[in-house]
Design an enzyme around this catalytic site. Structure first.
Site, PDB file in Angstrom:
ATOM      1  N   HIS A 285      10.267   0.479  10.263  1.00  0.00           N
ATOM      2  CA  HIS A 285       9.590  -0.544  11.052  1.00  0.00           C
ATOM      3  C   HIS A 285       9.809  -0.331  12.540  1.00  0.00           C
ATOM      4  CE1 HIS A 285       8.356  -3.473   7.913  1.00  0.00           C
ATOM      5  NE2 HIS A 285       9.329  -2.903   7.235  1.00  0.00           N
TER       6      HIS A 285
ATOM      7  N   GLU B 240      14.580  -0.861  12.140  1.00  0.00           N
ATOM      8  CA  GLU B 240      13.718  -1.272  13.248  1.00  0.00           C
ATOM      9  C   GLU B 240      13.985  -0.284  14.384  1.00  0.00           C
ATOM     10  OE1 GLU B 240      11.506  -3.629  13.327  1.00  0.00           O
ATOM     11  OE2 GLU B 240      11.998  -5.004  11.678  1.00  0.00           O
TER      12      GLU B 240
END
Length: 312
Positions: free
Chosen positions: A194, A276
């Protein structure tokens, strides 16, 4: 940004073994690995979603029309059967599932992705659109690019790699199906790729670890420790390879965040983490995320961390 990230991150104490593992790896990394926190040395709060992020919802997820939990298209996971024999290497016999966050065409199927699915402790949207840079580079495109690079690196070491999707379906898969693909593959490790969508000035990467969750169909008790080990190794190698510092707004400078509200983690029965890679809404981070050379480094950092975990 996590596809079921409508609830602010839950802040939990980090296991000492996770912090120790990350600190050991950071000793040989770039300067500032341990100093990427805010001036007070504390977490500054949850990421602020960009315009494409999911809407704020109830404690169990965004409100939308209930729907069946079946796969939206019935498509099989991508990359399950390699087209050529894998080379022999240090990861021969190991299976890694890569989960590219979101889907580039989710925005064209808002009705379908807003349907709710069971995450064990409640219900959440099937999926979301993800975020993007201010210039329009979509998170879903970023995650596919990095996932392809990561797949190639792992296959070169002999690993069997399965992608949860490969831009080969109109939307999704839903968060429960993403977890199920990893479980059914009996993966040795699952990594969901992500990028975040937070405020300008919020920089750096973080790895999301599963909290101890038990309820409904969710029970992470058997994977919390192994997932923490996987996440710490990825974080350490990510710092070393990319030169990026851990997040200055989530994780208190450790690069690690534990959450119990993400269906992709709650429903997993095999070691799994979210990575992330940076904040798409910050110009400095966005410059990295849109650079092909940096994306290759990001994939290499993840591959090195996964390999270190699998080799023990």
């Amino acid at each position: 940004m996590p596809y079921d990230d409508s609830v602010p991150p839950t802040r939990r104490a980090r296991p000492l073994l996770v912090a120790a593992a990350l600190a050991a790896l950071c000793l040989t990394a770039v300067a500032g690995c341990g100093g990427a926190q805010d001036p007070a040395g504390t977490d500054t709060g949850a990421a602020k979603p960009g315009p494409e992020a999911e809407a704020t919802a109830s404690a169990s997820g965004s409100a939308s029309t209930p729907s069946p939990e079946a796969s939206p298209t019935g498509a099989q996971p991508s990359g399950a059967t390699p087209t050529a024999p894998l080379p022999q290497g240090p990861l021969t016999g190991r299976t890694v599932v890569i989960d590219p966050g979101h889907n580039p065409r989710n925005r064209e199927h808002t009705k379908e992705i807003n349907q709710q699915v069971d995450i064990g402790t409640g219900r959440k949207e099937c999926d979301t659109t993800g975020t993007s840079t201010n210039a329009g580079y979509a998170e879903a495109r970023f995650t596919l690019d990095v996932s392809h690079r990561l797949r190639e690196l792992l296959q070169a070491q002999g690993a069997r790699v399965v992608l949860t999707h490969d831009d080969d379906r109109p939307f999704g898969p839903c968060i429960d199906e993403r977890a199920r693909i990893g479980n059914e593959a009996k993966a040795d490790a699952v990594v969901s790729v992500h990028a975040d969508g937070s405020a300008v000035g919020n920089r750096g990467f973080h790895v999301i670890l599963p909290a101890a969750v038990k309820g409904g169909g969710a029970d992470t008790s058997k994977i919390v420790k192994s997932s923490a080990d996987l996440g710490a190794r990825i974080a350490g190698h990510f710092v070393r390879t990319t030169g990026s510092a851990p997040s200055n707004y989530i994780g208190g400078g450790t690069g690690l965040d534990t959450r119990g509200d993400l269906g992709g983690l709650n429903l997993s029965t095999v070691p799994k983490v979210f990575v992330e890679c940076g904040n798409m809404r910050d110009p400095e981070d966005a410059a990295l995320l849109t650079d092909a050379g940096w994306r290759q480094k990001a994939a290499q950092g993840m591959a090195d961390g996964i390999a270190a975990y699998l080799k023990g």
